[in-house]
Design an enzyme around this catalytic site. Structure first.
Site, PDB file in Angstrom:
ATOM      1  N   HIS A 100      15.565 -12.088 -27.807  1.00  0.00           N
ATOM      2  CA  HIS A 100      16.107 -11.147 -27.837  1.00  0.00           C
ATOM      3  C   HIS A 100      17.523 -10.986 -28.757  1.00  0.00           C
ATOM      4  O   HIS A 100      18.362 -11.248 -29.163  1.00  0.00           O
ATOM      5  CB  HIS A 100      16.588 -10.506 -25.901  1.00  0.00           C
ATOM      6  N   PHE A 101      17.559  -9.665 -29.374  1.00  0.00           N
ATOM      7  CA  PHE A 101      18.413  -8.793 -30.340  1.00  0.00           C
ATOM      8  C   PHE A 101      19.633  -8.397 -29.794  1.00  0.00           C
ATOM      9  O   PHE A 101      19.022  -6.841 -29.445  1.00  0.00           O
ATOM     10  CB  PHE A 101      18.264  -8.783 -31.626  1.00  0.00           C
TER      11      PHE A 101
END
Length: 137
Positions: A100-101
Site C-alpha cells: 500500500h501507498f
C-alpha cells in the site's frame, strides 16, 4: 490471520472510500493514523506483502490511482503537493502486510517534514556495483 486490506476490499470491513478501480482502491486511513487532512491509502487489489513480491500489474494499477488521488488533492483540498510513502518488509515499520501507498497532501505552510533522518548504518564498498549485480530481470 486474514489481511485487513483484503477484508476491506471484499466488504468485510468498512472504509471511507475515495476511489474504487478494477485493480486498485483508495480509502482514508483510520483517523488515529492520519498524517494530514485527506491522507489517503492506495492499495492494489492483488495481494502481495510489499514492493519485493508485487507484480508489475499491481504497481501499474496503484501508480495510476496514486496519480488520480494526487490530482484530486490539488483540486479538492488545494494542496500544493503530495508525498507518496511506502514501507515494505519487516525492517521498514510496515504496519499492514499488504502492499500500500500513503498519499499525503501538503501545503507550503504546513510544517510537515516527510524525509526521514539519514540512517546511522554505514556500508563500505561499491554500493552501485553491488546493487547493479543484484538487480533481477
Amino acid at each position: 490471520m486474514a489481511c485487513v486490506f483484503c477484508s476491506i476490499m471484499s466488504g468485510g470491513l468498512p472504509a471511507h472510500w475515495v476511489a474504487q478501480a478494477p485493480d486498485a482502491v483508495a480509502f482514508l486511513p483510520l483517523a488515529s493514523g492520519s498524517l494530514a487532512p485527506g491522507h489517503t491509502l492506495v492499495v492494489p487489489r492483488e495481494h502481495s506483502v510489499g514492493v519485493q513480491d508485487a507484480s508489475p500489474a499491481a504497481f501499474a494499477a496503484a501508480g495510476e490511482l496514486i496519480q488520480r488521488v494526487a490530482l484530486a488533492m490539488e483540486v479538492a483540498l488545494r494542496a500544493s503537493g503530495v508525498c507518496v510513502l511506502n514501507a515494505s518488509g519487516p525492517g521498514s515499520e510496515q504496519s499492514v502486510p499488504h502492499l500500500h501507498f500513503h498519499v499525503v497532501p501538503h501545503w507550503e505552510d504546513d510544517e510537515y517534514f516527510a524525509w526521514p533522518e539519514a540512517s546511522g548504518r554505514r556500508v563500505e564498498g561499491d554500493l552501485a556495483g553491488a546493487l547493479r549485480d543484484a538487480i533481477v530481470g
